[in-house]
Enzyme design. Structure first.
Site, PDB file in Angstrom:
ATOM      1  N   ASP A  53      12.486 -41.176  18.084  1.00 37.74           N
ATOM      2  CA  ASP A  53      11.828 -40.052  18.759  1.00 37.74           C
ATOM      3  C   ASP A  53      12.629 -39.465  19.926  1.00 37.74           C
ATOM      4  O   ASP A  53      13.472 -40.122  20.528  1.00 37.74           O
ATOM      5  CB  ASP A  53      10.488 -40.517  19.331  1.00 37.74           C
ATOM      6  N   HIS A 108       7.926 -33.179  16.942  1.00 36.29           N
ATOM      7  CA  HIS A 108       7.409 -33.976  18.068  1.00 36.29           C
ATOM      8  C   HIS A 108       7.101 -33.051  19.260  1.00 36.29           C
ATOM      9  O   HIS A 108       7.274 -33.458  20.391  1.00 36.29           O
ATOM     10  CB  HIS A 108       8.448 -35.042  18.425  1.00 36.29           C
ATOM     11  N   HIS A 147       7.288 -31.882  24.605  1.00 33.27           N
ATOM     12  CA  HIS A 147       6.799 -33.246  24.843  1.00 33.27           C
ATOM     13  C   HIS A 147       5.878 -33.310  26.065  1.00 33.27           C
ATOM     14  O   HIS A 147       6.107 -34.099  26.996  1.00 33.27           O
ATOM     15  CB  HIS A 147       8.008 -34.180  25.038  1.00 33.27           C
ATOM     16  N   HIS A 152      13.788 -44.747  20.346  1.00 24.21           N
ATOM     17  CA  HIS A 152      14.084 -43.442  20.945  1.00 24.21           C
ATOM     18  C   HIS A 152      15.591 -43.198  21.009  1.00 24.21           C
ATOM     19  O   HIS A 152      16.352 -44.079  21.411  1.00 24.21           O
ATOM     20  CB  HIS A 152      13.505 -43.369  22.353  1.00 24.21           C
TER      21      HIS A 152
END
Ligand SMILES: [Zn+2]
Length: 205
Positions: A26, A77, A81, A171
């Site tokens: 991510d 995503h 964010h 990540h």
């Protein structure tokens, strides 16, 4: 959805092998960490799903395209964010999702089929917006909390707790990911040696 079994119930396709695990990555793309992780995955022939942030694709378009070139899946995503995403207005939720969707598509020519809310923060509006954009919501089973930089050993230990059917979270963006990278360098071959099979969520296993 937190496991491969739940994913397969929602998205029809060939059954995953019994020893399957899926790796999701991510918050990228990142100009330093994404290429390093791509080389590592290539070395071990491991597919992954990259949940990209739209405003990180912006300026790192070549890196985003490299992810697709290497056969990995790109997923949405959000654009920026936001924290507490589930509490944002319906308009903001839609804009975040659509803007990221457009940027990922225009950059990679791949249409994201999966959406992950920042921090796994869901609401009916978030789920609705993802569905409207043709995406399936995806969480994870195994979270090593690598973003908090707990140390390579802690990340490694938590990832090695993976079991068949788990969706692993890591990540490549959001800061210095040297601990994540160092952990993955040993975790990926260790899980493979255990007989686990890394699978792609889009069925190209
Ligand atoms: Zn995130």
């Amino acid at each position: 959805m937190f496991t491969l079994r739940q994913y397969r119930e929602a998205v029809p396709g060939p059954a995953f092998p019994a020893d399957a695990v899926a790796l999701t990555i991510d918050d990228g793309p990142h100009p330093v960490w994404t290429p390093k992780i791509l080389r590592l995955l290539e070395r071990h022939h491991v597919p992954a799903t990259f949940f990209m942030i739209g405003n990180q694709v912006l300026g790192h378009e070549a890196t985003a395209r490299d992810v697709v070139r290497d056969g990995h899946q790109v997923a949405n995503h959000t654009w920026s964010h936001p924290t507490a995403f589930a509490r944002k207005s319906r308009t903001r939720v839609h804009r975040e999702i659509e803007r990221a969707h457009d940027k990922i598509y225009s950059t990679t020519t791949h249409t994201p089929a999966l959406f992950r809310s920042p921090g796994g923060d869901w609401s009916p509006a978030v789920l609705g917006a993802a569905a409207e954009a043709g995406m399936v919501p995806l969480d994870w089973t195994n979270d090593p909390r690598d973003w908090a930089r707990p140390g390579t050993a802690a990340i490694r230990r938590r990832l090695l707790a993976a079991r068949p059917g788990h969706i692993l979270l890591c990540h490549d963006g959001g800061g210095d990911r040297s601990q994540t990278y160092a952990a993955l360098k040993t975790v990926v071959p260790a899980l493979a040696a255990r007989g686990y099979r890394f699978v792609a969520l889009n069925g190209r296993n």
